[in-house]
Design a protein around this motif. Structure first.
Motif, PDB file in Angstrom:
ATOM      1  N   CYS A  19      -6.028   9.780  -9.496  1.00  0.00           N
ATOM      2  CA  CYS A  19      -5.009   9.586  -8.466  1.00  0.00           C
ATOM      3  C   CYS A  19      -5.531   9.994  -7.092  1.00  0.00           C
ATOM      4  O   CYS A  19      -5.266   9.303  -6.102  1.00  0.00           O
ATOM      5  N   ASN A  45      -8.614   9.871  -6.061  1.00  0.00           N
ATOM      6  CA  ASN A  45      -9.529   8.816  -5.617  1.00  0.00           C
ATOM      7  C   ASN A  45      -8.770   7.589  -5.129  1.00  0.00           C
ATOM      8  O   ASN A  45      -9.120   7.005  -4.094  1.00  0.00           O
ATOM      9  N   GLU A  46      -7.738   7.180  -5.860  1.00  0.00           N
ATOM     10  CA  GLU A  46      -6.963   6.002  -5.464  1.00  0.00           C
ATOM     11  C   GLU A  46      -6.196   6.254  -4.168  1.00  0.00           C
ATOM     12  O   GLU A  46      -6.116   5.374  -3.313  1.00  0.00           O
ATOM     13  N   TYR A  87       1.047   6.680  -6.850  1.00  0.00           N
ATOM     14  CA  TYR A  87      -0.043   7.591  -7.194  1.00  0.00           C
ATOM     15  C   TYR A  87       0.296   9.038  -6.866  1.00  0.00           C
ATOM     16  O   TYR A  87      -0.137   9.948  -7.572  1.00  0.00           O
ATOM     17  N   GLN A 117       2.159   1.684  -3.514  1.00  0.00           N
ATOM     18  CA  GLN A 117       1.103   2.205  -4.382  1.00  0.00           C
ATOM     19  C   GLN A 117       0.807   3.673  -4.081  1.00  0.00           C
ATOM     20  O   GLN A 117       0.582   4.469  -4.990  1.00  0.00           O
ATOM     21  N   GLN A 141       0.822  -1.203   0.000  1.00  0.00           N
ATOM     22  CA  GLN A 141       0.000   0.000   0.000  1.00  0.00           C
ATOM     23  C   GLN A 141       0.858   1.256   0.000  1.00  0.00           C
ATOM     24  O   GLN A 141       0.535   2.221  -0.694  1.00  0.00           O
ATOM     25  N   LYS A 175      -8.587   5.909  -1.329  1.00  0.00           N
ATOM     26  CA  LYS A 175      -8.898   4.494  -1.058  1.00  0.00           C
ATOM     27  C   LYS A 175      -7.786   3.839  -0.254  1.00  0.00           C
ATOM     28  O   LYS A 175      -8.046   3.102   0.705  1.00  0.00           O
TER      29      LYS A 175
END
Length: 98
Positions: A57, A59-60, A22, A18, A15, A63
């Motif tokens: 990006c 939004n991701e 992003y 990631q 995570q 999350k």
């Protein structure tokens, strides 16, 4: 012992990877938006693709933050940052997650 109980540190590591990915993509898209906004080219397809990429990006990233906070609620990993297994979590990541 649950599978997630065993591997939540690896999940956190992925995570964080990631999240950084992003963040870099969003920075590039924001730079493109800023560069094109100063010119008459702010109505081009490139501009709108950058805007779309930036929104995606965001939004991701949100999350991933929610998932990391969920893992914190279950495993309290923020309280164990002094351990070596969490050395991949930097102050920058903590600032983003909060």
């Amino acid at each position: 012992m649950n599978l997630v109980d065993r591997y939540y540190t690896l999940i956190l590591k992925e995570q964080v990877r990631q999240l950084r990915l992003y963040e870099r993509k969003k920075e590039r898209a924001d730079k493109t938006i800023q560069d094109l906004a100063l010119t008459p080219a702010h109505t081009t397809q490139r501009y709108w693709q950058a805007v779309s990429q930036s929104e995606l990006c965001i939004n991701e990233i949100n999350k991933i933050k929610d998932e990391m906070n969920y893992l914190n609620k279950i495993y309290h990993w923020k309280d164990m940052l002094h351990q070596d297994r969490f050395n991949f979590i930097t102050d920058e990541v903590l600032r983003l997650v909060r």
